[in-house]
Design an enzyme around this catalytic site. Structure first.
Site, PDB file in Angstrom:
ATOM      1  CG  MET A 236      -1.738  -1.334   1.324  1.00  0.00           C
ATOM      2  SD  MET A 236      -2.978  -1.289  -0.240  1.00  0.00           S
ATOM      3  CE  MET A 236      -4.591  -0.463   1.112  1.00  0.00           C
ATOM      4  CB  CYS A 237       0.907   4.282  -1.756  1.00  0.00           C
ATOM      5  SG  CYS A 237       1.338   2.470  -3.086  1.00  0.00           S
ATOM      6  CD  GLN A 238       1.479   6.378   5.116  1.00  0.00           C
ATOM      7  OE1 GLN A 238       1.379   7.568   5.284  1.00  0.00           O
ATOM      8  NE2 GLN A 238       1.587   5.859   6.160  1.00  0.00           N
TER       9      GLN A 238
ATOM     10  CG  ASN B  38      -3.667   4.328  -0.096  1.00  0.00           C
ATOM     11  OD1 ASN B  38      -4.856   4.611   1.465  1.00  0.00           O
ATOM     12  ND2 ASN B  38      -2.928   3.483   0.339  1.00  0.00           N
TER      13      ASN B  38
ATOM     14  CB  ILE C  19       5.470   8.165   0.023  1.00  0.00           C
ATOM     15  CG1 ILE C  19       4.808   7.663   1.108  1.00  0.00           C
ATOM     16  CG2 ILE C  19       6.518   9.385   0.606  1.00  0.00           C
ATOM     17  CD1 ILE C  19       5.454   7.933   2.493  1.00  0.00           C
TER      18      ILE C  19
END
Lengths: 255, 255
Positions: free
Chosen positions: B1-3, B108, B78
């Site tokens: 996963m991302c932010q 995300n 990110i």
């Protein structure tokens, strides 16, 4: 008017040396201080930096000079505004997507009464004749070839007709790349050279900097540089013919 | 996963403080080290920085932390790769042009079996589910509204249906902006706050940094921050409801 710088190589190469001399023209050795930009292909992706500040005053240009980003296709531009105000959206190079690839474009010159019908597929964000020309080129390529990218010889042939049509409106020196090749069209001023084995030392004309390329290359490296005015004092630059469209692949100018 | 990190303000504001904390999660306080990116609107133009390196190791992220670029709409991301390899073309945010405006998008989450029919108007360059979703949204907006951007309430209504449709395929936290507004959709994790008069001191949770916003603002400034996980320890963050699409304009969440 503006100045153009392009690089096309067979292996990812940094453009620090050439960009250092080129950026000096962005307000120091020349008066192109109305913004600048540079785009680096990296695989299918693009790193795109634009700034409405003069290149000599830009922290981002400083970073580019110090941080060796390696790429096989680079297009850079320093701007002296003729059409369109000094604003970020008017800084070259411009980037759009066509056929699932990013296309990067920069222009030097001035087009008069160039107001082609744009059907909306690609529409300018800023107010320059240059971005209008770029949108027109991509629109016409899609109209001609549909949703499939054609072989390079067909692309070149249609692009050649398009740039000649646009050049009837004025000066149209331009660089265009989709990452695997670099097209360069000359109306008035454009020079090129290929750096290859045996590599030698090159001296910038805009700053007291030299580099011995034999120390930073392998014998197989080949790097084509295309620029509005020669960047070095001791290398052999070839002038484009007016009306010439050249295609560079893997650091070679194709016949 | 991302932010995700978004900022929407009524006056151009730099994001140095929030980005400093956020970037620490790109490989230091958290494991999102598969690339990062940030896009700043500046007038109609966009400054777009992407890097496949971890944000904590990136010279470009260092520049962003030191160089206060002012903008009213910013989207940052990110990445921890779930779909698509670690490559520049897979770094968010993504940028496309629609209706003569740049659109910026970051996502995300993870979409399963999401393979919408893309007619070619917008086609992914990379291999992520996220870019596919972005291309689908823009394609559907153009199909629905043609060549004219609609009023914001109509845009919001159609976008709301689109994001809910996409979210049936999985987690779809996303940020989307065309420069004048910022849309934020939450499937699972998204928080927001508005910084406004009287401003106070904020303390980052990811690094030992505080800033007294009363020293760097005017009483009229209003800044909305939207983020996957709260960035500060002493401010009141509000969690989005799952399925909620919020629209931010001039630093305000519209009802």
């Amino acid at each position: 008017m503006c100045q153009l710088l392009g690089m096309n190589c067979n292996v990812p190469t940094d453009i620090v040396f050439s960009f250092t001399g080129f950026a000096m023209r962005g307000g120091h050795t020349d008066t192109h201080h109305d913004g600048w930009g540079i785009a680096f292909f990296e695989g299918a992706g693009v790193r795109h930096f634009v700034d409405h500040q003069a290149a000599i005053a830009s922290p981002i240009a400083e970073l580019i000079k110090r941080y060796p980003i390696k790429s096989t296709n680079v297009i850079a531009h320093i701007r002296k505004a003729t059409q369109g105000q000094v604003a970020l959206e008017n800084c070259h190079p411009f980037v759009r997507e066509l056929w699932g690839q990013y296309w990067v474009f920069a222009h030097n010159g001035d087009l008069k009464e160039f107001n082609p019908l744009l059907n909306g597929a690609f529409r300018p964000v800023g107010t320059t004749d240059s971005e209008r020309a770029f949108c027109y080129i991509l629109q016409q390529l899609r109209a001609r070839f549909g949703e499939q990218r054609p072989p390079l010889d067909q692309l070149r042939s249609v692009l050649s007709a398009l740039v000649h049509e646009i050049a009837t409106h004025g000066t149209f020196n331009m660089l265009l790349s989709s990452g695997g090749e670099l097209f360069a069209h000359c109306s008035t001023n454009l020079f090129w050279l290929v750096r290859q084995h045996p590599f030698d030392t090159a001296k910038l004309s805009d700053e007291d900097v030299s580099v011995d390329f034999s120390q930073v290359t392998t014998p197989n490296d080949r790097v084509a540089i295309i620029v509005t005015q020669p960047l070095t004092t001791n290398e052999q630059w070839t002038a484009f013919q007016p009306g010439e469209l050249k295609l560079f692949i893997d650091g070679c100018a194709t016949p």
